[in-house]
Scaffold this motif. Structure first.
Motif, PDB file in Angstrom:
ATOM      1  N   PRO A  81       0.188   9.639 -11.077  1.00 23.31           N
ATOM      2  CA  PRO A  81       0.710   8.561 -11.927  1.00 23.31           C
ATOM      3  C   PRO A  81       0.604   8.947 -13.400  1.00 23.31           C
ATOM      4  N   ASP A  82       1.699   8.799 -14.134  1.00 26.62           N
ATOM      5  CA  ASP A  82       1.711   9.179 -15.548  1.00 26.62           C
ATOM      6  C   ASP A  82       2.709   8.277 -16.276  1.00 26.62           C
ATOM      7  N   GLU A  83       2.178   7.327 -17.029  1.00 24.47           N
ATOM      8  CA  GLU A  83       3.039   6.359 -17.721  1.00 24.47           C
ATOM      9  C   GLU A  83       3.920   7.007 -18.782  1.00 24.47           C
ATOM     10  N   ARG A  84       3.568   8.220 -19.200  1.00 18.00           N
ATOM     11  CA  ARG A  84       4.340   8.888 -20.242  1.00 18.00           C
ATOM     12  C   ARG A  84       5.754   9.216 -19.777  1.00 18.00           C
ATOM     13  N   CYS A 141     -10.772   0.333  -3.182  1.00 18.51           N
ATOM     14  CA  CYS A 141     -10.837  -0.404  -1.921  1.00 18.51           C
ATOM     15  C   CYS A 141      -9.755   0.200  -1.033  1.00 18.51           C
ATOM     16  N   ALA A 142     -10.166   1.117  -0.172  1.00 18.27           N
ATOM     17  CA  ALA A 142      -9.198   1.892   0.617  1.00 18.27           C
ATOM     18  C   ALA A 142      -8.314   0.998   1.471  1.00 18.27           C
ATOM     19  N   GLN A 143      -8.905  -0.044   2.082  1.00 22.06           N
ATOM     20  CA  GLN A 143      -8.115  -0.911   2.953  1.00 22.06           C
ATOM     21  C   GLN A 143      -7.064  -1.673   2.165  1.00 22.06           C
ATOM     22  N   LEU A 144      -7.465  -2.221   1.012  1.00 19.35           N
ATOM     23  CA  LEU A 144      -6.514  -2.949   0.169  1.00 19.35           C
ATOM     24  C   LEU A 144      -5.384  -2.029  -0.283  1.00 19.35           C
ATOM     25  N   GLU A 145      -5.744  -0.832  -0.736  1.00 17.92           N
ATOM     26  CA  GLU A 145      -4.734   0.111  -1.218  1.00 17.92           C
ATOM     27  C   GLU A 145      -3.796   0.536  -0.089  1.00 17.92           C
ATOM     28  N   ALA A 183       2.922  -4.660  -6.023  1.00 17.60           N
ATOM     29  CA  ALA A 183       1.550  -4.165  -5.917  1.00 17.60           C
ATOM     30  C   ALA A 183       0.739  -4.536  -7.153  1.00 17.60           C
ATOM     31  N   LYS A 184       1.359  -4.371  -8.330  1.00 13.90           N
ATOM     32  CA  LYS A 184       0.652  -4.687  -9.575  1.00 13.90           C
ATOM     33  C   LYS A 184       0.332  -6.174  -9.651  1.00 13.90           C
ATOM     34  N   ALA A 185       1.268  -7.019  -9.234  1.00 10.85           N
ATOM     35  CA  ALA A 185       1.042  -8.464  -9.249  1.00 10.85           C
ATOM     36  C   ALA A 185      -0.069  -8.849  -8.276  1.00 10.85           C
ATOM     37  N   TYR A 186      -0.069  -8.207  -7.111  1.00 10.23           N
ATOM     38  CA  TYR A 186      -1.095  -8.511  -6.105  1.00 10.23           C
ATOM     39  C   TYR A 186      -2.472  -8.075  -6.589  1.00 10.23           C
ATOM     40  N   LEU A 187      -2.552  -6.884  -7.196  1.00 12.03           N
ATOM     41  CA  LEU A 187      -3.833  -6.382  -7.696  1.00 12.03           C
ATOM     42  C   LEU A 187      -4.378  -7.270  -8.808  1.00 12.03           C
ATOM     43  N   PRO A 240       6.224  -1.218  -6.567  1.00 10.92           N
ATOM     44  CA  PRO A 240       5.235  -1.083  -7.649  1.00 10.92           C
ATOM     45  C   PRO A 240       4.966  -2.408  -8.366  1.00 10.92           C
ATOM     46  N   GLU A 241       6.025  -3.207  -8.575  1.00  6.35           N
ATOM     47  CA  GLU A 241       5.863  -4.491  -9.260  1.00  6.35           C
ATOM     48  C   GLU A 241       5.054  -5.466  -8.403  1.00  6.35           C
TER      49      GLU A 241
END
Length: 365
Positions: free
Chosen positions: A47-50, A239-243, A254-258, A251-252
């Motif tokens: 992952p690289d936001e750049r 948290c391996a199970q959550l991931e 997943a980010k909202a859920y996290l 991606p959107e």
């Protein structure tokens, strides 16, 4: 491509973490020891936001992230160095990787069997490290026998090897990992040639329950204190199970859920980035209308070597590299403005490429 191996005791979440890292379900994750026997191998994007920031500057829709390989290695048990639990096979798998992700169980769950009968992450770490150290002592003894014979013939290199092996032997016999021995630059190069298990760089992944991913728990704190003081190593919370459950999310989503659990970014993303740096890797970029591409290089590599990562002809015919830092390019907002501001520079064969450099290579075909 460099590899990081996932190790740990049985039933600590290694295969579940592998599935989360690789966004697959190829690793079997069951509630019994040794559900993994042959190692699973997957390619993991870094992952690289750049990349997304460079996308509009380059006027492209295609982004190519850097990648590393992750290997899911079956669980080790006490006595692995003597072959317990197929230990010899698993230790051989560890010997093949370049770095170690050591998964440590830091959650309570009576439905998931623990091979030692209770949750004690420091004890679990010591079990694994003891097996690596014992296997290394066997390896050192074999290498010493060969090197001593050569040293008797006044072979200077063999004499240095014997001296270092004996220091390592004493260090390991005191229960210390090889990567914690103080060494000079020449000795560190020699150490790599020994291919010792406990000399590999390691990061500790603390596997917690869902509700603990933001703040951790006392188990995580014990791991942090122990690995920093004893192994000079870092740790991260996952948290391996959550991931693993997020594999099918966008991606959107997943980010909202996290965010419901109080975290901004995935623990797996943090682990991948940390592992990338643990392997001594960094990224430079090429950016144009075709694509923005993150290219992986070893820290310390010079411009011609980095050019060769794209194509061998780039290295052989290397002339110059046009370089602008990521920060300067983003501040300028475009390639044209960056050049007008004098932020581009020409670098030659001795230039050490930096993480985040945006480069155009000039070469003779």
């Amino acid at each position: 491509m460099l590899q990081a191996g996932i190790v740990g005791l049985p039933n600590v979440g290694k295969s579940t973490l592998f599935n989360a890292l690789t966004h697959t379900r190829k690793a079997q994750a069951e509630n019994y020891p040794f559900c993994t026997i042959d190692p699973n191998v997957g390619v993991v994007e870094v992952p690289d936001e750049r990349l997304a920031v460079l996308k509009p500057i380059a006027k492209t829709e295609k982004l190519v992230p850097a990648a590393i390989e992750i290997v899911d290695i079956a669980g080790l048990v006490a006595g692995a160095n003597r072959g317990e639990g197929l230990g010899n096979k698993f230790l051989a798998n560890i010997r093949e990787v370049d770095a170690i992700i050591h998964v440590v169980r830091c959650f309570e769950n009576g439905d998931i069997i623990h091979s030692s009968g209770s949750i004690d992450p420091v004890r679990d770490i010591e079990i694994i490290n003891t097996e690596l150290i014992l296997a290394d002592l066997q390896s050192i003894e074999n290498q010493l026998n060969k090197s001593i014979k050569k040293s008797r013939a006044n072979d200077g290199e063999a004499i240095k090897i014997v001296e270092l092996l004996r220091r390592l032997q004493e260090h390991l016999n005191r229960g210390n990992s090889a990567n914690t021995l103080a060494m000079d630059g020449e000795e560190k190069i020699l150490l790599k040639s020994f291919n010792l298990l406990s000399s590999k760089p390691v990061i500790y992944a603390c596997n917690v329950a869902e509700h603990e991913i933001a703040a951790g728990n006392p188990f995580v704190e014990r791991v942090r204190t122990y690995v920093q003081s004893t192994h000079h190593a870092d740790h991260c919370i996952i948290c391996a199970q959550l991931e693993s459950d997020l594999i099918d999310f966008s991606p959107e989503e997943a980010k909202a859920y996290l965010s419901e659990f109080g975290v901004r970014d995935s623990g797996v993303s943090n682990l991948i980035r940390a592992t990338y740096h643990l392997l001594g890797l960094a990224s430079y970029f090429t950016a144009g209308e075709m694509e923005v591409h993150a290219w992986t290089f070893k820290v310390g590599m010079k411009a011609p070597q980095c050019a060769g990562i794209i194509h061998g002809d780039f290295e052989h015919g290397f002339i110059k590299a046009e370089v602008v830092s990521y920060e300067d390019l983003v501040t300028a907002g475009s390639f044209v403005v960056a050049k007008e501001m004098g932020k581009y520079r020409l670098e030659g064969k001795e230039y050490e490429v930096k993480d985040g450099d945006v480069i155009i290579f000039r070469f003779n075909a």
